[in-house]
Design a protein around this motif. Structure first.
Motif, mmCIF file in Angstrom:
data_model
loop_
_atom_site.group_PDB
_atom_site.id
_atom_site.type_symbol
_atom_site.label_atom_id
_atom_site.label_comp_id
_atom_site.label_asym_id
_atom_site.label_seq_id
_atom_site.Cartn_x
_atom_site.Cartn_y
_atom_site.Cartn_z
ATOM 1 N N PRO A 8 -22.119 84.586 7.554
ATOM 2 C CA PRO A 8 -23.056 83.467 7.593
ATOM 3 C C PRO A 8 -23.786 83.364 6.256
ATOM 4 O O PRO A 8 -24.238 84.381 5.733
ATOM 5 C CB PRO A 8 -24.033 83.853 8.711
ATOM 6 C CG PRO A 8 -24.010 85.344 8.730
ATOM 7 C CD PRO A 8 -22.638 85.766 8.281
ATOM 8 N N CYS A 9 -23.881 82.167 5.698
ATOM 9 C CA CYS A 9 -24.501 82.023 4.370
ATOM 10 C C CYS A 9 -25.535 80.912 4.380
ATOM 11 O O CYS A 9 -25.212 79.776 4.721
ATOM 12 C CB CYS A 9 -23.469 81.632 3.316
ATOM 13 S SG CYS A 9 -21.942 82.536 3.397
ATOM 14 N N TYR A 10 -26.743 81.251 3.988
ATOM 15 C CA TYR A 10 -27.770 80.238 3.833
ATOM 16 C C TYR A 10 -28.396 80.425 2.456
ATOM 17 O O TYR A 10 -29.080 81.423 2.221
ATOM 18 C CB TYR A 10 -28.815 80.382 4.944
ATOM 19 C CG TYR A 10 -29.945 79.398 4.857
ATOM 20 C CD1 TYR A 10 -29.693 78.043 4.679
ATOM 21 C CD2 TYR A 10 -31.262 79.811 4.954
ATOM 22 C CE1 TYR A 10 -30.732 77.136 4.590
ATOM 23 C CE2 TYR A 10 -32.308 78.911 4.879
ATOM 24 C CZ TYR A 10 -32.031 77.570 4.702
ATOM 25 O OH TYR A 10 -33.061 76.672 4.619
ATOM 26 N N ASP A 41 -24.620 77.572 6.464
ATOM 27 C CA ASP A 41 -25.642 77.162 7.424
ATOM 28 C C ASP A 41 -26.601 76.155 6.770
ATOM 29 O O ASP A 41 -27.791 76.402 6.671
ATOM 30 C CB ASP A 41 -26.376 78.420 7.906
ATOM 31 C CG ASP A 41 -27.328 78.132 9.056
ATOM 32 O OD1 ASP A 41 -27.212 77.058 9.665
ATOM 33 O OD2 ASP A 41 -28.185 78.981 9.337
ATOM 34 N N HIS A 72 -29.379 81.787 11.585
ATOM 35 C CA HIS A 72 -28.396 82.858 11.440
ATOM 36 C C HIS A 72 -27.542 83.072 12.693
ATOM 37 O O HIS A 72 -26.309 83.093 12.632
ATOM 38 C CB HIS A 72 -29.190 84.118 11.078
ATOM 39 C CG HIS A 72 -28.391 85.363 10.997
ATOM 40 N ND1 HIS A 72 -28.929 86.586 11.288
ATOM 41 C CD2 HIS A 72 -27.110 85.584 10.660
ATOM 42 C CE1 HIS A 72 -28.003 87.504 11.127
ATOM 43 N NE2 HIS A 72 -26.890 86.934 10.747
ATOM 44 N N ASP A 92 -23.399 90.392 6.846
ATOM 45 C CA ASP A 92 -24.332 89.552 6.086
ATOM 46 C C ASP A 92 -23.742 89.207 4.731
ATOM 47 O O ASP A 92 -22.922 89.948 4.195
ATOM 48 C CB ASP A 92 -25.660 90.289 5.872
ATOM 49 C CG ASP A 92 -26.561 90.214 7.096
ATOM 50 O OD1 ASP A 92 -26.147 89.583 8.095
ATOM 51 O OD2 ASP A 92 -27.660 90.785 7.049
ATOM 52 N N ASP A 94 -25.315 89.193 1.911
ATOM 53 C CA ASP A 94 -26.076 89.699 0.766
ATOM 54 C C ASP A 94 -25.714 91.130 0.375
ATOM 55 O O ASP A 94 -26.453 91.766 -0.371
ATOM 56 C CB ASP A 94 -27.578 89.601 1.053
ATOM 57 C CG ASP A 94 -27.971 90.359 2.313
ATOM 58 O OD1 ASP A 94 -27.093 91.011 2.912
ATOM 59 O OD2 ASP A 94 -29.141 90.296 2.696
ATOM 60 N N GLN A 96 -25.957 93.756 1.981
ATOM 61 C CA GLN A 96 -26.782 94.833 2.548
ATOM 62 C C GLN A 96 -25.935 95.693 3.468
ATOM 63 O O GLN A 96 -26.223 96.871 3.662
ATOM 64 C CB GLN A 96 -27.958 94.248 3.330
ATOM 65 C CG GLN A 96 -29.081 93.796 2.430
ATOM 66 C CD GLN A 96 -30.356 93.586 3.219
ATOM 67 O OE1 GLN A 96 -30.503 92.606 3.916
ATOM 68 N NE2 GLN A 96 -31.276 94.529 3.108
ATOM 69 N N ARG A 195 -28.103 101.195 4.905
ATOM 70 C CA ARG A 195 -28.272 99.781 4.619
ATOM 71 C C ARG A 195 -28.806 99.643 3.206
ATOM 72 O O ARG A 195 -29.858 100.173 2.866
ATOM 73 C CB ARG A 195 -29.241 99.161 5.608
ATOM 74 C CG ARG A 195 -29.346 97.651 5.452
ATOM 75 C CD ARG A 195 -29.791 97.042 6.768
ATOM 76 N NE ARG A 195 -30.260 95.675 6.629
ATOM 77 C CZ ARG A 195 -29.496 94.602 6.803
ATOM 78 N NH1 ARG A 195 -28.229 94.738 7.070
ATOM 79 N NH2 ARG A 195 -30.011 93.393 6.708
ATOM 80 N N GLU A 202 -33.134 86.097 -2.243
ATOM 81 C CA GLU A 202 -34.297 86.429 -1.440
ATOM 82 C C GLU A 202 -33.932 86.496 0.032
ATOM 83 O O GLU A 202 -32.954 85.891 0.449
ATOM 84 C CB GLU A 202 -35.324 85.300 -1.575
ATOM 85 C CG GLU A 202 -35.677 84.948 -2.981
ATOM 86 C CD GLU A 202 -37.129 85.247 -3.246
ATOM 87 O OE1 GLU A 202 -37.951 84.543 -2.650
ATOM 88 O OE2 GLU A 202 -37.420 86.187 -4.012
ATOM 89 N N THR A 203 -34.761 87.210 0.809
ATOM 90 C CA THR A 203 -34.501 87.234 2.247
ATOM 91 C C THR A 203 -34.680 85.837 2.832
ATOM 92 O O THR A 203 -35.516 85.068 2.381
ATOM 93 C CB THR A 203 -35.424 88.229 2.971
ATOM 94 O OG1 THR A 203 -35.163 88.145 4.367
ATOM 95 C CG2 THR A 203 -36.886 87.925 2.723
ATOM 96 N N LYS A 204 -33.859 85.509 3.821
ATOM 97 C CA LYS A 204 -33.950 84.214 4.490
ATOM 98 C C LYS A 204 -34.682 84.378 5.817
ATOM 99 O O LYS A 204 -34.670 83.488 6.647
ATOM 100 C CB LYS A 204 -32.550 83.633 4.718
ATOM 101 C CG LYS A 204 -31.681 83.565 3.456
ATOM 102 C CD LYS A 204 -32.344 82.776 2.353
ATOM 103 C CE LYS A 204 -31.667 82.784 1.005
ATOM 104 N NZ LYS A 204 -31.136 84.030 0.508
ATOM 105 N N TYR A 205 -35.257 85.550 6.023
ATOM 106 C CA TYR A 205 -36.016 85.807 7.246
ATOM 107 C C TYR A 205 -37.476 86.048 6.921
ATOM 108 O O TYR A 205 -37.935 87.186 6.893
ATOM 109 C CB TYR A 205 -35.464 87.024 7.992
ATOM 110 C CG TYR A 205 -34.461 86.675 9.060
ATOM 111 C CD1 TYR A 205 -34.870 86.304 10.338
ATOM 112 C CD2 TYR A 205 -33.108 86.715 8.796
ATOM 113 C CE1 TYR A 205 -33.950 85.974 11.316
ATOM 114 C CE2 TYR A 205 -32.175 86.383 9.770
ATOM 115 C CZ TYR A 205 -32.607 86.015 11.034
ATOM 116 O OH TYR A 205 -31.699 85.693 12.005
#
Ligand code: UDP
Ligand code: MG
Length: 313
Positions: A8-10, A41, A72, A92, A94, A96, A195, A202-205
């Motif tokens: 998933p990519c945002y 996304d 997500h 993910d 990124d 991680q 992890r 940057e985090t998307k959360y």
């Protein structure tokens, strides 16, 4: 045999090329055929252009572009519905989740396990706040939920085809996939991993999304918060009965009256607060019934590339 990897990519333009390289390095030439499904996304940066480029270079990279940002969990769901693999991995974008761990998951799958989930033994460069809040949240969730959900897991996992088919039968809108996969059952095995820190971007959360996600987890997997009202009600009523007996006793057997408006106003405010709190909790559940009742599709696809039943090429 086919392995599907769902990414998933945002807004991941800063990192997605590195991720694609690493995935190919690790999985290319393995004993299993590969498809990588990039779910865009609703990114507003150049993510979609980049993943389209991957598809043109290598048809094993597929592109599923959602019509806007759906979140997500929905993006992963969209990928699961398109995946054709005998085994399906969610990872993910990124880096991680280290792609090398997929090899260990594949090994566990070959040994016959249906779900191999990544379990974080260590998290690099995560904030103190995130570590503590995540740890408290997962412990609370397990207290409340009837489905045990393993601690320190995310969505990084491999699932056998039959688990994916089971997930596809679950039409809930507020999706907490790691819990849904636990609910399915079959044989599940933890694969410990470190992890890493986010490779770039940057985090998307942000905190607001994290809280929303945590509420989804609890409300989707437990009805206990609804029943809490009963217990709090029992406790407060018992206190009230003690208070009544005390007041009557004072009136009958002594010269004193129980007096004091301070106590009265505190008691009224306290009870009012508790009642509103529980109305809010009930509201959380009702809002979800309402959303679910509308039966809207979970997401819309704007464009896809590389799938057999091409929606729009
Ligand atoms: N993501 C997404 N839609 C969103 C938010 C995030 O598809 O609305 C993706 C994101 O691109 C990444 C994954 O979900 O691949 C996890 O997000 P992130 O790394 O920002 O979360 P964190 O690791 O900080 O919890
Ligand atoms: Mg991340």
């Amino acid at each position: 045999m086919l392995l599907s990897v769902i990414v998933p990519c945002y807004n991941e333009a800063a990192v997605i090329e590195a991720t694609h390289q690493r995935l190919l390095e690790v999985l290319d030439g393995g004993s299993i055929a590969l498809e990588i499904i990039y779910v865009d996304d609703g990114s507003s940066d150049s993510t979609l252009t980049l993943i389209r480029g991957f598809h043109h270079q290598d048809s094993r990279a597929k592109v599923l572009a959602l019509s806007r940002n759906f979140g997500h969990q929905i993006a992963v769901t969209a990928g699961l519905e398109q995946a054709r693999g005998d085994a399906v991995v969610i990872i993910d974008a990124d880096l991680q989740d280290p792609p090398e761990v997929i090899l260990e998951m594949l090994e566990a799958w070959r040994q016959g396990c249906d779900v191999a989930y990544g379990q974080r033994t260590d998290r690099e460069q995560e904030s103190w706040f995130k570590l503590v809040s995540a740890s408290l949240f997962y412990r609370l969730l397990n207290r409340l939920s009837d489905t045990p959900i393993p601690l320190d897991t995310g969505d990084f996992r491999l699932m056998d085809r039959r688990v994916v088919e089971a997930i596809k039968l679950m039409p809930e809108r507020d999706r907490f996939l790691r819990g849904m996969v636990s609910w399915v059952g079959f044989t599940q095995q933890a694969i410990p991993y470190r992890r890493a820190a986010r490779h770039a971007g940057e985090t998307k959360y942000p905190l607001s999304k994290m809280l929303r996600f945590a509420t989804d987890g609890i409300v989707s997997f437990s009805a206990k918060p609804l029943k809490l009202a009963t217990w709090v009600g029992v406790v407060i009523s018992s206190l009230a009965v003690i208070g009544i007996l005390y007041a009557i006793g004072m009136r009958l057997f002594t010269d004193h009256w129980v007096s004091g408006w301070t106590f009265l106003s505190v008691a009224i405010l306290f009870l009012g607060g508790i009642q509103l709190l529980f109305l809010g909790i009930i509201g959380e559940y009702i809002a979800r019934i309402y959303q679910q009742g509308k039966e809207r599709p979970l997401y819309l696809v704007a464009d896809s590339q590389g799938f057999d039943d091409e929606q729009d090429a």
